[in-house]
Design a protein around this motif. Structure first.
Motif, PDB file in Angstrom:
ATOM      1  N   ASN A 112       4.543 -20.794 -38.727  1.00  0.00           N
ATOM      2  CA  ASN A 112       2.925 -20.545 -38.347  1.00  0.00           C
ATOM      3  C   ASN A 112       2.528 -19.859 -39.677  1.00  0.00           C
ATOM      4  N   LEU A 113       1.972 -20.538 -40.465  1.00  0.00           N
ATOM      5  CA  LEU A 113       1.415 -20.189 -41.797  1.00  0.00           C
ATOM      6  C   LEU A 113       0.103 -19.091 -41.713  1.00  0.00           C
ATOM      7  N   GLN A 114      -0.419 -19.180 -40.495  1.00  0.00           N
ATOM      8  CA  GLN A 114      -1.574 -18.119 -40.321  1.00  0.00           C
ATOM      9  C   GLN A 114      -1.034 -16.728 -40.159  1.00  0.00           C
TER      10      GLN A 114
ATOM     11  N   ASN B 122       6.784 -28.867 -37.363  1.00  0.00           N
ATOM     12  CA  ASN B 122       6.120 -28.968 -38.337  1.00  0.00           C
ATOM     13  C   ASN B 122       5.652 -30.519 -38.874  1.00  0.00           C
TER      14      ASN B 122
ATOM     15  N   LYS C 114       2.316 -31.570 -40.070  1.00  0.00           N
ATOM     16  CA  LYS C 114       1.157 -31.560 -40.629  1.00  0.00           C
ATOM     17  C   LYS C 114       0.883 -30.888 -41.889  1.00  0.00           C
ATOM     18  N   ASN C 115       2.069 -30.041 -42.166  1.00  0.00           N
ATOM     19  CA  ASN C 115       1.663 -29.115 -43.521  1.00  0.00           C
ATOM     20  C   ASN C 115       2.928 -29.451 -44.521  1.00  0.00           C
ATOM     21  N   ASP C 116       2.467 -29.746 -45.770  1.00  0.00           N
ATOM     22  CA  ASP C 116       3.557 -29.995 -46.707  1.00  0.00           C
ATOM     23  C   ASP C 116       4.368 -28.552 -47.077  1.00  0.00           C
ATOM     24  N   GLN C 117       3.702 -27.600 -46.991  1.00  0.00           N
ATOM     25  CA  GLN C 117       4.217 -26.088 -47.317  1.00  0.00           C
ATOM     26  C   GLN C 117       5.366 -26.027 -46.062  1.00  0.00           C
ATOM     27  N   ALA C 118       5.025 -26.148 -44.756  1.00  0.00           N
ATOM     28  CA  ALA C 118       5.861 -25.959 -43.876  1.00  0.00           C
ATOM     29  C   ALA C 118       7.065 -26.803 -43.825  1.00  0.00           C
ATOM     30  N   LYS C 119       6.912 -28.120 -44.257  1.00  0.00           N
ATOM     31  CA  LYS C 119       7.944 -28.927 -44.187  1.00  0.00           C
ATOM     32  C   LYS C 119       8.895 -28.639 -45.507  1.00  0.00           C
TER      33      LYS C 119
END
Length: 135
Positions: free
Chosen positions: A88-90, A56, A58-63
């Protein structure tokens, strides 16, 4: 990496690699061909497969989740590394692998403890973890 020995200097193997989630199919194809060629030329090992882990980016929360899980896991002395992290945030799914030292006293208990710690840190996510052995 998994290697199979078919006699003196006859090895066939497969490997997992982490790649950025921004790579195109063309870039992945070129990377896999380059890795296969280098491994064969340098080690005389024919790679029959290269599996990829998406990283990941592209997404700060995932990082942030990756950093938190890595910190949580690496507190344990018998863990050598964390890899294959992907969230996978979705679908609220969190995946990662750990490498546990072969000399660890109870690898299964340690792995379950780590999985539970990650699950407690992210109770709304389904945590899937693979414990690889350093052999």
């Amino acid at each position: 990496m998994v290697l199979h020995n078919y006699g003196p200097e006859r090895f066939v193997g497969s490997v997992h690699i982490g790649v950025l989630d921004t790579m195109t199919a063309e870039e992945l194809d070129n990377l896999e061909r380059e890795i296969s060629r280098k491994i064969f030329c340098e080690f005389n090992v024919l790679l029959t497969g290269i599996s990829i882990y998406s990283i990941n980016t592209k997404n700060d929360q995932a990082k942030e989740m990756r950093t938190r899980v890595t910190d949580l896991v690496m507190k344990h002395d018998d863990v050598l590394e964390v890899h294959g992290f992907y969230v996978n945030l979705q679908t609220k799914a969190l995946h990662f692998d750990i490498v546990v030292d072969f000399a660890a006293e109870n690898r299964q208990a340690l792995a379950e403890q780590i999985r539970q710690e990650a699950q407690s840190a992210y109770p709304d996510f389904q945590v899937e973890m693979t414990a690889d052995t350093d052999v």
